[in-house]
Design a protein around this motif. Structure first.
Motif, PDB file in Angstrom:
ATOM      1  N   GLY A  83       0.819  -1.200   0.000  1.00 27.27           N
ATOM      2  CA  GLY A  83       0.000   0.000   0.000  1.00 27.27           C
ATOM      3  C   GLY A  83       0.855   1.253   0.000  1.00 27.27           C
ATOM      4  O   GLY A  83       2.068   1.199  -0.149  1.00 27.27           O
ATOM      5  N   VAL A  84       0.193   2.403   0.139  1.00 28.83           N
ATOM      6  CA  VAL A  84       0.883   3.685   0.242  1.00 28.83           C
ATOM      7  C   VAL A  84       0.514   4.254   1.608  1.00 28.83           C
ATOM      8  O   VAL A  84      -0.412   5.041   1.734  1.00 28.83           O
ATOM      9  CB  VAL A  84       0.475   4.648  -0.902  1.00 28.83           C
ATOM     10  CG1 VAL A  84       1.295   5.925  -0.817  1.00 28.83           C
ATOM     11  CG2 VAL A  84       0.678   3.988  -2.255  1.00 28.83           C
ATOM     12  N   LEU A 123       5.643   6.249  -0.635  1.00 32.06           N
ATOM     13  CA  LEU A 123       5.424   6.966  -1.899  1.00 32.06           C
ATOM     14  C   LEU A 123       6.745   7.283  -2.579  1.00 32.06           C
ATOM     15  O   LEU A 123       6.903   7.127  -3.794  1.00 32.06           O
ATOM     16  CB  LEU A 123       4.656   8.267  -1.632  1.00 32.06           C
ATOM     17  CG  LEU A 123       3.135   8.202  -1.551  1.00 32.06           C
ATOM     18  CD1 LEU A 123       2.594   9.543  -1.103  1.00 32.06           C
ATOM     19  CD2 LEU A 123       2.538   7.808  -2.891  1.00 32.06           C
ATOM     20  N   PHE A 124       7.698   7.749  -1.780  1.00 32.56           N
ATOM     21  CA  PHE A 124       9.023   8.108  -2.302  1.00 32.56           C
ATOM     22  C   PHE A 124       9.657   6.890  -2.968  1.00 32.56           C
ATOM     23  O   PHE A 124      10.178   6.971  -4.090  1.00 32.56           O
ATOM     24  CB  PHE A 124       9.899   8.604  -1.140  1.00 32.56           C
ATOM     25  CG  PHE A 124      11.022   9.501  -1.550  1.00 32.56           C
ATOM     26  CD1 PHE A 124      12.001   9.073  -2.441  1.00 32.56           C
ATOM     27  CD2 PHE A 124      11.127  10.779  -1.022  1.00 32.56           C
ATOM     28  CE1 PHE A 124      13.044   9.897  -2.809  1.00 32.56           C
ATOM     29  CE2 PHE A 124      12.164  11.617  -1.397  1.00 32.56           C
ATOM     30  CZ  PHE A 124      13.132  11.174  -2.290  1.00 32.56           C
ATOM     31  N   ALA A 125       9.597   5.746  -2.267  1.00 29.82           N
ATOM     32  CA  ALA A 125      10.194   4.520  -2.800  1.00 29.82           C
ATOM     33  C   ALA A 125       9.501   4.069  -4.078  1.00 29.82           C
ATOM     34  O   ALA A 125      10.146   3.619  -5.029  1.00 29.82           O
ATOM     35  CB  ALA A 125      10.137   3.420  -1.743  1.00 29.82           C
ATOM     36  N   GLU A 160      -1.187   4.451  -9.607  1.00 33.32           N
ATOM     37  CA  GLU A 160      -1.467   4.140  -8.204  1.00 33.32           C
ATOM     38  C   GLU A 160      -1.047   5.287  -7.293  1.00 33.32           C
ATOM     39  O   GLU A 160      -1.711   5.604  -6.303  1.00 33.32           O
ATOM     40  CB  GLU A 160      -0.725   2.863  -7.811  1.00 33.32           C
ATOM     41  CG  GLU A 160      -0.892   2.463  -6.348  1.00 33.32           C
ATOM     42  CD  GLU A 160       0.027   1.319  -5.953  1.00 33.32           C
ATOM     43  OE1 GLU A 160       0.288   1.168  -4.745  1.00 33.32           O
ATOM     44  OE2 GLU A 160       0.498   0.584  -6.843  1.00 33.32           O
ATOM     45  N   ILE A 161       0.047   5.941  -7.637  1.00 31.71           N
ATOM     46  CA  ILE A 161       0.606   7.018  -6.820  1.00 31.71           C
ATOM     47  C   ILE A 161      -0.179   8.320  -6.975  1.00 31.71           C
ATOM     48  O   ILE A 161      -0.327   9.090  -6.025  1.00 31.71           O
ATOM     49  CB  ILE A 161       2.089   7.248  -7.206  1.00 31.71           C
ATOM     50  CG1 ILE A 161       2.931   6.035  -6.817  1.00 31.71           C
ATOM     51  CG2 ILE A 161       2.645   8.521  -6.559  1.00 31.71           C
ATOM     52  CD1 ILE A 161       4.317   6.032  -7.441  1.00 31.71           C
ATOM     53  N   GLU A 162      -0.700   8.585  -8.163  1.00 30.23           N
ATOM     54  CA  GLU A 162      -1.283   9.888  -8.507  1.00 30.23           C
ATOM     55  C   GLU A 162      -2.266  10.447  -7.472  1.00 30.23           C
ATOM     56  O   GLU A 162      -2.178  11.634  -7.114  1.00 30.23           O
ATOM     57  CB  GLU A 162      -1.960   9.805  -9.877  1.00 30.23           C
ATOM     58  CG  GLU A 162      -2.499  11.131 -10.355  1.00 30.23           C
ATOM     59  CD  GLU A 162      -3.137  11.037 -11.739  1.00 30.23           C
ATOM     60  OE1 GLU A 162      -3.435  12.089 -12.313  1.00 30.23           O
ATOM     61  OE2 GLU A 162      -3.345   9.905 -12.221  1.00 30.23           O
TER      62      GLU A 162
END
Length: 423
Positions: A104-105, A111-113, A136-138
């Protein structure tokens, strides 16, 4: 990024949930459960002592956690710098990066990774996997002047180029100027982003804006020693000048690139030699100096065989009238060897153009299959060369209506280039 206190709040929530504890259990004797809830959700910023006590109850030392987080971020920043510099990564570093990929985030370091991992995936041409990860990050990007937004802007910009979505990259920058998010990033990161913008604008035939951005990249990058990136700037600026028909200035940039290659052993790879000579050759070709063009295309392919340079070499041979060499190249590099569509089409056009006898039916068959593709894909320079050539062939057969259609197609391509250049 959000404040360190927000990160601590998320950390408390993460470990409380992992340990399946209620807020009452963790908050007892430190604060109220409702206050803990607001801490976890970033609605309040408590005193540091509160965070320390809450984390201690969960078995976590805040100082150790901060050190671990800083160590992880430093590692990721170092990796990202190497990716920007096109440096190879050690296998152990890659394995460590992969181990950092949580399901997950949950925390900002997650997030950085994931962002750095997506950039790594793009560097090894795993484009689809990178795109899914970026999607997924957006939702977690805050679009503020923080480090995560900087990384997201820069990495998605590079992704546009990997996906060949040049118009989409240009449209995003026009609609939502993203370069300003990088104002507090390192000058090398800013220069990279300007370089990528220049590349996208150039491929979108907006040469004036491409020149503006490559000059920004050059100015931002000045006084740094990264010879490979400097070579990329020389080459890109030369290519842009060439398409603006500023040939003398293009040659200055290409010669600067050659001089750099001659003096820096570390960047003397076959690919770099091939690339610079291919660019020089195309510059000569655009000036109608086909003998010099053929000479440099030959050098480019002696350094490293590249199918783009080879098809360019064939085209220059045709323009020079050296059909013996062209036949040799067509036999040495058969149609089946090419995989890029426009290269395959050019091979067929050049092979057909060498025939002594041509028929109206065979001319039309290639015309109707290939030229619409060139126009749809915005390959205007190819249309500008091959459409008039086909127009001449039609004229030889007195098929003037078909000939006029080819010349009109070339005129349309010329107008589209002119409009984009002047926009």
């Amino acid at each position: 990024m959000q404040t360190k206190e927000h990160s601590w709040g998320k950390l408390i929530k993460l470990h409380r949930q992992k340990q399946q504890l209620k807020q009452d259990d963790v908050a007892f004797g430190i604060c109220t459960p409702s206050y803990l809830s607001r801490i976890e959700n970033g609605m309040v910023i408590a005193e540091q002592a509160i965070y320390e006590q809450l984390l201690a109850r969960l078995g976590i030392n805040l100082m150790d956690q901060q050190f671990k987080q800083q160590e992880q971020i430093s590692f990721l920043e170092e990796l990202y710098e190497k990716l920007l510099s096109n440096e190879s990564l050690h296998q152990k570093a890659i394995e460590k990066l992969m181990q950092m990929q949580s399901f997950g985030v949950q925390l900002e370091e997650d997030l950085f990774a994931k962002l750095v991992y997506s950039r790594y995936l793009l560097s090894i041409k795993e484009d689809d996997q990178a795109r899914n990860l970026l999607l997924e990050i957006e939702p977690f990007i805050h679009w503020k002047h923080d480090r995560l937004t900087q990384l997201y802007v820069a990495i998605t910009g590079f992704a546009y180029l990997s996906f060949l979505e040049f118009a989409e990259f240009v449209e995003r920058e026009e609609r939502l100027p993203c370069a300003h998010y990088l104002q507090t990033a390192t000058s090398f990161e800013q220069a990279n982003y300007y370089y990528h913008l220049a590349f996208a604008y150039h491929r979108n035939y907006n040469f004036q804006k491409a020149l503006i951005h490559i000059e920004k990249a050059s100015a931002t990058f000045s006084h740094q020693y990264k010879p490979l990136f400097q070579l990329k700037i020389y080459s890109m600026k030369g290519v842009i000048y060439n398409d603006l028909h500023r040939f003398q200035e293009a040659n200055v940039e290409f010669n600067a690139g050659l001089d750099l290659l001659n003096h820096v052993t570390a960047i003397q790879t076959p690919m770099q030699w091939s690339s610079i000579h291919n660019n020089i050759a195309y510059c000569y070709e655009c000036q109608g100096l086909f003998e010099q063009a053929v000479h440099h295309y030959k050098i480019a392919n002696e350094s490293e065989e590249d199918l783009l340079a080879i098809i360019n070499w064939m085209r220059a041979c045709y323009q020079l009238g050296d059909f013996n060499l062209l036949h040799k190249l067509l036999n040495k590099y058969p149609f089946e060897q090419f995989s890029v569509q426009h290269q395959k089409y050019q091979w067929r056009l050049l092979q057909f153009a060498c025939k002594k006898e041509i028929t109206l039916e065979s001319l039309k068959a290639l015309d109707e299959e290939i030229f619409p593709y060139f126009m749809e894909q915005d390959y205007y320079s190819l249309t500008l060369f091959y459409a008039p050539l086909w127009g001449q062939f039609y004229e030889q057969l007195h098929a003037y209506k078909q000939s006029a259609k080819c010349y009109k197609m070339a005129f349309t391509a010329s107008e589209k280039v002119r409009q984009r250049m002047s926009s």
